[in-house]
Design an enzyme around this catalytic site. Structure first.
Site, mmCIF file in Angstrom:
data_model
loop_
_atom_site.group_PDB
_atom_site.id
_atom_site.type_symbol
_atom_site.label_atom_id
_atom_site.label_comp_id
_atom_site.label_asym_id
_atom_site.label_seq_id
_atom_site.Cartn_x
_atom_site.Cartn_y
_atom_site.Cartn_z
ATOM 1 N N ARG A 172 0.843 -1.281 0.284
ATOM 2 C CA ARG A 172 0.484 -0.173 -0.370
ATOM 3 C C ARG A 172 0.523 0.896 -0.033
ATOM 4 O O ARG A 172 0.447 2.795 -1.044
ATOM 5 C CB ARG A 172 -1.168 0.023 1.028
ATOM 6 C CG ARG A 172 -2.348 -1.151 0.787
ATOM 7 C CD ARG A 172 -2.857 -0.869 2.540
ATOM 8 N NE ARG A 172 -4.950 -1.800 2.071
ATOM 9 C CZ ARG A 172 -5.446 -2.420 2.359
ATOM 10 N NH1 ARG A 172 -4.680 -1.865 3.856
ATOM 11 N NH2 ARG A 172 -6.181 -2.940 2.278
ATOM 12 N N TYR A 202 -6.231 -0.350 -6.444
ATOM 13 C CA TYR A 202 -5.746 -0.869 -6.188
ATOM 14 C C TYR A 202 -5.396 -1.404 -4.731
ATOM 15 O O TYR A 202 -4.491 -0.049 -4.198
ATOM 16 C CB TYR A 202 -5.239 -2.129 -7.423
ATOM 17 C CG TYR A 202 -3.742 -1.477 -7.711
ATOM 18 C CD1 TYR A 202 -3.354 -0.380 -7.537
ATOM 19 C CD2 TYR A 202 -3.581 -2.294 -9.100
ATOM 20 C CE1 TYR A 202 -2.363 0.096 -7.922
ATOM 21 C CE2 TYR A 202 -2.340 -1.585 -9.671
ATOM 22 C CZ TYR A 202 -2.209 -0.649 -9.323
ATOM 23 O OH TYR A 202 -0.290 0.086 -9.641
ATOM 24 N N GLU A 203 -4.734 -2.640 -4.081
ATOM 25 C CA GLU A 203 -3.802 -2.910 -2.778
ATOM 26 C C GLU A 203 -5.407 -1.572 -2.168
ATOM 27 O O GLU A 203 -4.795 -1.305 -1.038
ATOM 28 C CB GLU A 203 -3.136 -2.237 -2.796
ATOM 29 C CG GLU A 203 -2.477 -2.731 -3.547
ATOM 30 C CD GLU A 203 -1.657 -3.916 -3.058
ATOM 31 O OE1 GLU A 203 -2.270 -4.341 -2.264
ATOM 32 O OE2 GLU A 203 -1.055 -4.528 -3.939
ATOM 33 N N GLY A 204 -7.047 -1.859 -2.601
ATOM 34 C CA GLY A 204 -8.012 -1.663 -1.348
ATOM 35 C C GLY A 204 -7.954 -0.406 -1.557
ATOM 36 O O GLY A 204 -7.773 0.736 -1.564
ATOM 37 N N GLN A 225 -9.513 2.838 2.466
ATOM 38 C CA GLN A 225 -8.701 2.768 3.349
ATOM 39 C C GLN A 225 -9.696 4.133 4.313
ATOM 40 O O GLN A 225 -8.408 4.092 4.812
ATOM 41 C CB GLN A 225 -7.261 3.822 2.428
ATOM 42 C CG GLN A 225 -7.008 2.979 0.774
ATOM 43 C CD GLN A 225 -5.654 1.061 1.718
ATOM 44 O OE1 GLN A 225 -4.991 1.635 2.878
ATOM 45 N NE2 GLN A 225 -6.509 0.329 0.737
#
Length: 579
Positions: A296, A440-442, A447
């Protein structure tokens, strides 16, 4: 199109003058061989690699893209050779564990190399950073046998890594995954299921791909607590370390995407593939988050890196493109028209980019240093405090970086006017490439929810209060000329802390969701304000730091007033509307 040049001067300023990282590394036995001179040399060589090897492939990689067939995925021309250059020079294992062949470089340094890579070629860089993240999870949670088998060839760049989480029906809610792992008599597991959106899940850059796969055992508890983590190699590994038979892992297709077209985004099918359990059963999500926190931050750096490249292009264009005469007679040239950099609105766009990029770079180094402290400091108390700081600021780093990254890239494109919209200048590719970083990556909304829910309200604001206490201490001796801005930062910090206290026991189910993004944006502006004050008060601050800091507080800081007002809004303004 201007060639990319790594901002080495600013990077060295952060390492040495603002954060004095060599002194911090000297206090940690695992890092004390990394001197300031060695760090500078690494950055210089990394800059050459990014400028001369990666950057020239960025546009051609976008135009050619990846191709899929039943035999696998072919990356764009030149990517394989560039990756081999990365590998042979030791860059893939730059931050890796030395015991298994890594270089052991601190994260406070490697974040800068990652930023340079993303500026030069985001698509190619993703293969490298996913491998580094997979290595980190294995190094942190794998058995000695798994580490000995997989880490050395991954650090060497002969094998790469991927992270297999998402499924067609399960994205953010990983508790819904259906991929199964059946125990086998030999201690391995037969892994079956389908994963989607797998970055680097299949390609021709390396001879093997090591997938880290989230799956559920037959007797696993329902939900996230029933997830385990498995190593599933594309090609099975013999006892002597040589490659054996192809595993039951295939790429069903690749996605046709808006951007990062040189990065293969794959559908990966596991058909009774042989896998090996990492750590304990049903703790896979915790293990994966070891990798996710680093990834992240890395994706946040993608936002900063792409913004830096775009800013360099826009600045060069603004100095060269002539249109209209300057309003200020003192800035006029003898020509029929003047370079557009003399026009206030163009300077507005450039200054916004500069202010956000340099603060973002500073936060990247700060977070990298905190990760190093949390992992390597000999004092348990210091490690625990740094771990809390990382937990608090990781969602901020990912989301605030990438939101600003898109904003800056679009502003850079705007400087070009119509030329920014056409293919020739490369700006439209930059906008397309950076857009994914918010997803992406959440996603950034996730977040924000993580920040307010788990990192602020769940611990009753303790991590936030601890961070603010350190800010107050570190800014205690700012120069007289900046005490007014310090007062502004302290005032907004106090207001946010007071607001958090009113929310802690509110019991309103939609409160966190309503205010999540407001809190993230407000904390981002506070953190950038804090970092600008540290930068302008650091020894050796160059002549550009003070004017850019003044711009930040005059032009961007006033956003806090709107955000503070939004914090007073009740969730009904969102939830009681018929949509």
């Amino acid at each position: 199109m201007t060639d990319y040049r790594a901002p080495l001067e600013d990077m060295r300023f952060l390492l040495h003058s603002v954060f004095n990282l060599p002194e911090q590394w000297a206090a940690m036995p695992a890092l004390n061989e990394m001197s300031g001179d060695l760090a500078d040399a690494i950055l210089e060589e990394g800059a050459k690699l990014c400028e001369q090897v990666l950057a020239p492939l960025n546009r051609s990689g976008d135009e050619e893209g990846c191709t899929w067939s039943a035999e696998g995925v072919t990356t764009p021309s030149g990517f394989k050779e560039a990756y081999q250059t990365l590998a042979e020079s030791g860059w893939v294992g730059l931050g890796g564990v030395t015991e298994y062949g890594g270089q052991g470089a601190p994260k406070g340094l490697t974040v800068l190399f990652e930023e340079m890579q993303y500026s030069a070629n985001s698509s190619l860089t993703l293969y490298n950073v996913l491998t580094a993240g997979a290595c980190l999870s294995l190094a942190s949670h794998g058995s000695d046998e798994l580490k000995e088998t997989y880490l050395p060839p991954m650090y060497e760049g002969r094998w790469s890594g991927s992270m297999c989480l998402t499924e067609p029906h399960a994205g953010t809610d990983l508790g819904m995954i259906r991929t199964k792992a059946e125990p086998q008599a030999d201690g391995s597991y037969a892994v079956s299921g389908t994963k989607i959106f797998i970055t680097g899940g299949e390609h021709d850059l390396t001879e093997n791909i090591i997938h880290l796969v989230l799956a559920k055992l037959p007797d696993a508890p329902d939900g996230p607590k029933g997830i385990s983590l498995f190593v599933v190699p594309k090609v099975l590994v013999n006892a002597d370390g040589s490659l054996g038979e192809r595993n039951g892992v295939t790429c069903g297709s690749i996605e046709h995407k808006m951007g990062i077209k040189g990065s293969a985004t794959c559908v990966i099918n596991f058909d009774g593939a042989t896998g090996y359990l990492v750590g304990e059963a049903n703790k896979g999500l915790n293990y994966m988050f070891t990798m996710m926190n680093y990834e992240r931050l890395s994706i946040g750096l993608q936002g900063t890196g792409q913004a830096e490249w775009s800013y360099q292009q826009a600045l060069a264009y603004a100095k060269d493109r002539v249109q209209s005469k300057a309003a200020d007679a003192n800035l006029r040239t003898e020509g029929r028209a003047d370079p557009i950099i003399v026009h206030p609105d163009v300077r507005r766009m450039l200054m916004i980019q500069k202010a956000y990029i340099e603060a973002g770079r500073a936060l990247g180094v700060y977070l990298g240093a905190q990760l190093d402290t949390a992992r390597y400091h000999p004092d348990d108390t210091v490690r625990a405090k740094a771990d809390g700081r990382v937990a608090l600021l990781t969602p901020l780093g990912k989301a605030f970086f990438t939101d600003r990254g898109l904003e800056c890239t679009v502003l850079a494109q705007q400087v070009f006017g119509g030329h920014g919209y056409v293919r020739e200048w490369g700006m439209e590719q930059a906008v397309r490439d950076v857009r994914i970083a918010q997803i992406y990556e959440g996603t950034n909304g996730i977040q924000a929810m993580d920040l307010i829910g788990r990192k602020v309200l769940m611990n009753k604001g303790e991590w936030l209060a601890d961070f603010f206490a350190d800010i107050r201490t570190e800014l205690a001796d700012v120069d007289t000329a900046w005490q007014g801005q310090r007062t502004q930062v302290f005032d907004v910090m106090a207001k946010l802390e007071a607001q958090v206290r009113t929310w802690v026991n509110a019991g309103e189910p939609n409160l966190a969701g309503t205010q999540a993004y407001n809190v993230l944006e407000l904390l981002g502006l506070i953190t950038y304000g804090y970092l600008w004050l540290r930068m302008v008060n650091a020894e050796g601050a160059d002549a550009l730091k003070a004017p850019t800091a003044q711009f930040y507080f005059a032009w961007l800081w006033p956003q806090v007033d709107t955000l503070l007002q939004r914090l007073q809004a009740e969730s009904s303004v969102l939830m009681d509307v018929a949509l």
